[in-house]
Design a protein around this motif. Structure first.
Motif, PDB file in Angstrom:
ATOM      1  N   GLY A 153       0.866  -1.372   0.181  1.00 50.27           N
ATOM      2  CA  GLY A 153       0.079   0.207  -0.046  1.00 50.27           C
ATOM      3  C   GLY A 153       1.079   0.895   0.657  1.00 50.27           C
ATOM      4  N   ILE A 154       0.313   2.535  -0.711  1.00 46.31           N
ATOM      5  CA  ILE A 154       0.727   3.084  -0.654  1.00 46.31           C
ATOM      6  C   ILE A 154       0.714   4.720   0.612  1.00 46.31           C
ATOM      7  CG2 ILE A 154       1.838   5.076  -1.694  1.00 46.31           C
ATOM      8  CD1 ILE A 154       1.886   3.611  -4.446  1.00 46.31           C
ATOM      9  N   GLN A 155       1.300   4.694   1.143  1.00 40.11           N
ATOM     10  CA  GLN A 155       1.006   6.135   1.660  1.00 40.11           C
ATOM     11  C   GLN A 155       0.607   7.302   1.040  1.00 40.11           C
ATOM     12  OE1 GLN A 155       2.067   7.543   5.819  1.00 40.11           O
ATOM     13  NE2 GLN A 155       3.706   5.527   5.988  1.00 40.11           N
ATOM     14  N   MET A 156      -1.107   8.083   1.191  1.00 39.07           N
ATOM     15  CA  MET A 156      -1.355   9.712   0.897  1.00 39.07           C
ATOM     16  C   MET A 156      -2.757   9.511   1.219  1.00 39.07           C
ATOM     17  SD  MET A 156      -3.373   7.789  -2.997  1.00 39.07           S
ATOM     18  CE  MET A 156      -2.141   7.213  -3.436  1.00 39.07           C
ATOM     19  N   ALA A 164      -5.934  10.290  -6.492  1.00 36.65           N
ATOM     20  CA  ALA A 164      -4.893   9.106  -7.948  1.00 36.65           C
ATOM     21  C   ALA A 164      -4.823   8.522  -8.343  1.00 36.65           C
ATOM     22  CB  ALA A 164      -3.997   8.586  -6.408  1.00 36.65           C
ATOM     23  N   TRP A 165      -6.675   7.731  -7.695  1.00 38.03           N
ATOM     24  CA  TRP A 165      -7.533   7.002  -8.761  1.00 38.03           C
ATOM     25  C   TRP A 165      -7.874   7.107 -10.190  1.00 38.03           C
ATOM     26  CZ3 TRP A 165      -7.196   1.364  -8.909  1.00 38.03           C
ATOM     27  CH2 TRP A 165      -6.988   0.554  -7.795  1.00 38.03           C
ATOM     28  N   GLY A 166      -8.861   7.828  -9.566  1.00 37.82           N
ATOM     29  CA  GLY A 166      -9.503   8.451 -11.311  1.00 37.82           C
ATOM     30  C   GLY A 166      -8.541   9.010 -11.902  1.00 37.82           C
ATOM     31  N   GLY A 183       2.795  15.538  -8.222  1.00 37.67           N
ATOM     32  CA  GLY A 183       3.070  15.793  -7.538  1.00 37.67           C
ATOM     33  C   GLY A 183       4.870  15.322  -7.324  1.00 37.67           C
ATOM     34  N   GLN A 184       5.530  14.601  -8.699  1.00 34.85           N
ATOM     35  CA  GLN A 184       6.812  13.722  -8.503  1.00 34.85           C
ATOM     36  C   GLN A 184       7.763  14.665  -9.645  1.00 34.85           C
ATOM     37  OE1 GLN A 184       7.104  10.846  -6.933  1.00 34.85           O
ATOM     38  NE2 GLN A 184       5.670  11.480  -6.461  1.00 34.85           N
ATOM     39  N   PHE A 185       8.768  14.418  -9.198  1.00 35.31           N
ATOM     40  CA  PHE A 185       9.722  15.425 -10.291  1.00 35.31           C
ATOM     41  C   PHE A 185      10.582  14.393 -10.577  1.00 35.31           C
ATOM     42  CE2 PHE A 185       8.573  17.051  -6.129  1.00 35.31           C
ATOM     43  CZ  PHE A 185       8.628  18.466  -6.301  1.00 35.31           C
ATOM     44  N   GLY A 224      10.278  10.008 -10.318  1.00 31.61           N
ATOM     45  CA  GLY A 224       9.397   9.883 -10.120  1.00 31.61           C
ATOM     46  C   GLY A 224       8.423   9.094 -11.346  1.00 31.61           C
ATOM     47  N   PRO A 225       7.582   8.553 -10.584  1.00 35.11           N
ATOM     48  CA  PRO A 225       6.377   7.187 -12.084  1.00 35.11           C
ATOM     49  C   PRO A 225       5.505   8.288 -12.564  1.00 35.11           C
ATOM     50  CG  PRO A 225       5.479   7.760  -9.091  1.00 35.11           C
ATOM     51  CD  PRO A 225       6.597   8.467  -9.224  1.00 35.11           C
ATOM     52  N   SER A 226       5.064   7.214 -13.406  1.00 34.60           N
ATOM     53  CA  SER A 226       4.898   7.958 -14.797  1.00 34.60           C
ATOM     54  C   SER A 226       2.826   7.651 -13.994  1.00 34.60           C
ATOM     55  CB  SER A 226       4.183   7.369 -15.840  1.00 34.60           C
ATOM     56  OG  SER A 226       4.307   5.621 -15.708  1.00 34.60           O
TER      57      SER A 226
END
Length: 313
Positions: A153-156, A164-166, A183-185, A224-226
């Motif tokens: 699981g990922i903390q959010m 994030a899901w949508g 929010g990623q770089f 960061g991830p796509s």
């Protein structure tokens, strides 16, 4: 088999390490590196986390070899110097999360080709713990497993989760799933973070090492991830949460200061794992195998004690 680069100058690994290129069933070139010596008791498959690479586990390989185990680590597709999945190599990407199982299959075939000593064991960190959980559910040939801060699981925040899901779900049909997740770089975390307040390690020397590895070999860096990686990882973690834990001896470590993966998912999974144990590491952060020396020693001692026990069984 084709030799691959192994950056000994940044690995702090045992002497005699060797890296190879191997090819997955879907035609991608990934990299593996292994360390062994005569008389070892077995071989540990090291499944690294997202953004990680073979050399990052050089010190772990040394600690494991001192305790009598060979090891092999992997550059997953899309990271390290394995084939990257996008023209922009700074973005972590994957077609489907289950594609990582093709990397697992290629590694296992390579281990057998090298005739590395049986039995096999598994260490899975973070994303590697997610990949590893599916692998053992599907029958990976290992006698026991250790998971370090596994990404089950990922903390959010509660507010961010539906976003994030949508957003990640519509990104594929609308054609922007190769964009960075919000929010990623593009710059790697250790190159833009300060040691004070970092989410990885309490050890300033180790934090400095992690940064220097990327400064000395920028081709290893990953940002960061796509959006596609995000969506397919969320789907994978949901699927895993619906599966029964395998009948496999397992020890899992979770830091009390974990700030990246979801501790509650880890606790839920380990609560129902037959022959499984969860150890909470006081003051441990996400990279416990690269945390303060006493934390590292505790983890490697307890892990190999479990593996030793399975050798005797």
């Amino acid at each position: 088999m084709d030799k691959a680069p192994l950056y000994d100058d940044i690995a702090d690994a045992p002497d005699g390490g060797v890296a190879h290129w191997i090819t997955t069933s879907d035609g991608l070139r990934i990299r593996v590196g292994h360390w062994t010596k005569p008389g070892v008791k077995g071989t540990i498959l090291i499944f690294p986390g997202r953004t990680e690479f073979v050399e990052k586990y050089g010190r772990a390989a040394k600690a494991l070899l001192e305790r009598g185990y060979a090891s092999i680590a992997i550059d997953w597709r899309g990271q390290g110097i394995a084939d990257r999945m996008l023209p922009n190599r700074a973005i972590g990407h994957v077609g489907r999360f289950s594609d990582y199982q093709k990397d697992v299959a290629a590694v296992l075939k390579h281990v057998k080709t090298l005739d590395l000593p049986r039995p096999y064991f598994l260490i899975g960190h973070s994303m590697g713990g997610c990949i590893g959980l599916r692998a053992v559910i599907e029958g990976l040939d290992v006698k026991a497993a250790m998971f370090s801060a596994p990404m089950w699981g990922i903390q959010m925040s509660v507010a961010l989760r539906p976003v994030a899901w949508g957003l990640s779900a519509v990104s594929t049909p609308l054609g922007f799933d190769d964009s960075l997740a919000p929010g990623q770089f593009e710059q790697s975390y250790v190159l833009r973070a300060d040691f004070e307040g970092n989410a990885l390690t309490n050890d300033p020397d180790m934090f400095c090492t992690l940064r220097e590895q990327l400064e000395n070999h920028p081709d290893l860096a990953l940002g960061g991830p796509s959006l596609r990686w995000l969506n397919t990882s969320l789907r994978e973690m949901h699927w895993l949460s619906q599966q029964r834990a395998p009948n496999l001896p397992c020890i899992t470590f979770l830091g009390s200061k974990e700030a990246i993966v979801d501790p509650y998912r880890i606790q839920d999974r380990m609560r129902d794992w037959p022959d499984g144990a969860l150890h909470t590491i006081a003051n441990g952060q996400h990279e416990m195998m690269m945390d303060a020396p006493q934390i590292r020693e505790t983890i490697f001692d307890q892990t190999t004690a479990l593996f030793d026990k399975k050798l005797a069984a």
